[in-house]
Write an enzyme that holds these catalytic residues in place. Structure first.
Site, PDB file in Angstrom:
ATOM      1  N   ALA A  93       0.871  -1.180   0.000  1.00  0.00           N
ATOM      2  CA  ALA A  93       0.000   0.000   0.000  1.00  0.00           C
ATOM      3  C   ALA A  93       0.901   1.221   0.000  1.00  0.00           C
ATOM      4  O   ALA A  93       2.078   1.142   0.379  1.00  0.00           O
ATOM      5  CB  ALA A  93      -0.906   0.001   1.235  1.00  0.00           C
ATOM      6  N   CYS A  94       0.358   2.361  -0.404  1.00  0.00           N
ATOM      7  CA  CYS A  94       1.188   3.565  -0.487  1.00  0.00           C
ATOM      8  C   CYS A  94       1.803   3.848   0.884  1.00  0.00           C
ATOM      9  O   CYS A  94       1.230   3.549   1.930  1.00  0.00           O
ATOM     10  CB  CYS A  94       0.383   4.749  -1.005  1.00  0.00           C
ATOM     11  SG  CYS A  94      -0.680   5.556   0.203  1.00  0.00           S
ATOM     12  N   LEU A  95       2.980   4.429   0.875  1.00  0.00           N
ATOM     13  CA  LEU A  95       3.752   4.620   2.096  1.00  0.00           C
ATOM     14  C   LEU A  95       3.050   5.516   3.110  1.00  0.00           C
ATOM     15  O   LEU A  95       3.314   5.424   4.312  1.00  0.00           O
ATOM     16  CB  LEU A  95       5.133   5.174   1.755  1.00  0.00           C
ATOM     17  CG  LEU A  95       6.005   4.241   0.907  1.00  0.00           C
ATOM     18  CD1 LEU A  95       7.291   4.958   0.472  1.00  0.00           C
ATOM     19  CD2 LEU A  95       6.354   2.969   1.670  1.00  0.00           C
TER      20      LEU A  95
END
Length: 276
Positions: free
Chosen positions: A178-180
């Site tokens: 998932a996006c940081l």
């Protein structure tokens, strides 16, 4: 493919959904779900599919590079576009609707590209399991008429991995990503410094052979989430890990004894919604 009849039926539903869309753009991250979706779309739509990958500060360059190679291997036309999430104050403020603001910005941008490409349908890789988590981004998808064929076909993550393996896709066992920004607690502002700390910390831990990893950023504290089977790696290398993460700016380094859990930052919100 040697699939259970129920799974074969779901795959047929997916293929028919894609055929009915005729010409599509896929928001392509190169993860398990979007890769599977792109492969099926290529199979049934041939050259009537366009993959678009959004590069940003919260999406590691190595993931962008991987997406480029995957799209090339499928002989799919692929565009890499740049978005600047950290210029979006609503995203940076990181309230509980962060994902809504992120998805709104992303898909508004993709809609502009789709218009230039004369494509009327944009698809994302949301799957049926995503309904069980806190996903404010779904509201953005609904508002912008973005389709989620895997979800519509009621395909779960496990089923997608199974079919991907049968299809010979290299991402069938790729760790979830998932996006940081999802590593930063709601209510804490997102900065490039924090994103960089998280990315470098996770890459360091991956270099030790840990595939599924999250480093949750609690200001001075780095909270490491890995599967319990990987606890021994952390414990055997605790001095090296502590020194490395402290060198990145964390003051304290902890191991979450509950282990890796998808969407762990959403626990409090999910519990609040359940109790309300």
């Amino acid at each position: 493919m040697n699939l259970h009849p129920d799974l074969q039926d779901k795959l047929q539903v997916l293929d028919q959904l894609l055929i009915s869309m005729n010409r599509i753009m896929i928001s392509f991250s190169g993860g398990v779900d979007s890769t599977f979706l792109l492969a099926r779309a290529k199979h049934v739509l041939s050259d009537r599919v366009l993959a678009v990958t959004a590069a940003s500060e919260t999406f590691p360059q190595k993931e962008v590079d991987s997406a480029v190679q995957l799209a090339k291997s499928f002989s799919v036309r692929h565009i890499v576009t740049q978005i600047e999430e950290l210029r979006n104050a609503n995203f940076v403020n990181n309230d509980t609707d962060r994902c809504y603001h992120c998805k709104t910005g992303l898909f508004t941008h993709l809609l502009d590209i789709a218009k230039l490409e004369h494509i009327s349908t944009i698809c994302d890789g949301s799957n049926y399991d995503d309904l069980s988590d806190y996903r404010p981004g779904f509201k953005a998808l609904h508002n912008l008429s973005i389709r989620s064929p895997l979800l519509e076909a009621k395909l779960t993550k496990e089923e997608i991995r199974l079919i991907s393996k049968e299809m010979g896709l290299p991402t069938w066992n790729k760790p979830s990503f998932a996006c940081l920004s999802s590593r930063i607690p709601y209510g804490t502002k997102i900065t490039l410094e924090k994103i960089t700390q998280i990315e470098e910390a996770e890459e360091f831990l991956k270099s030790m052979g840990i595939l599924q990893i999250r480093v949750r950023h609690h200001d001075a504290i780095a909270r490491i989430e890995v599967y319990p089977k990987d606890f021994p790696i952390i414990l055997e290398n605790y001095h090296e890990i502590s020194d490395a993460l402290r060198g990145l700016g964390f003051h304290y380094v902890t191991l979450d004894l509950q282990g890796y859990q998808t969407g762990s930052m959403n626990r409090r919100i999910t519990a609040t919604n359940t109790n309300s």
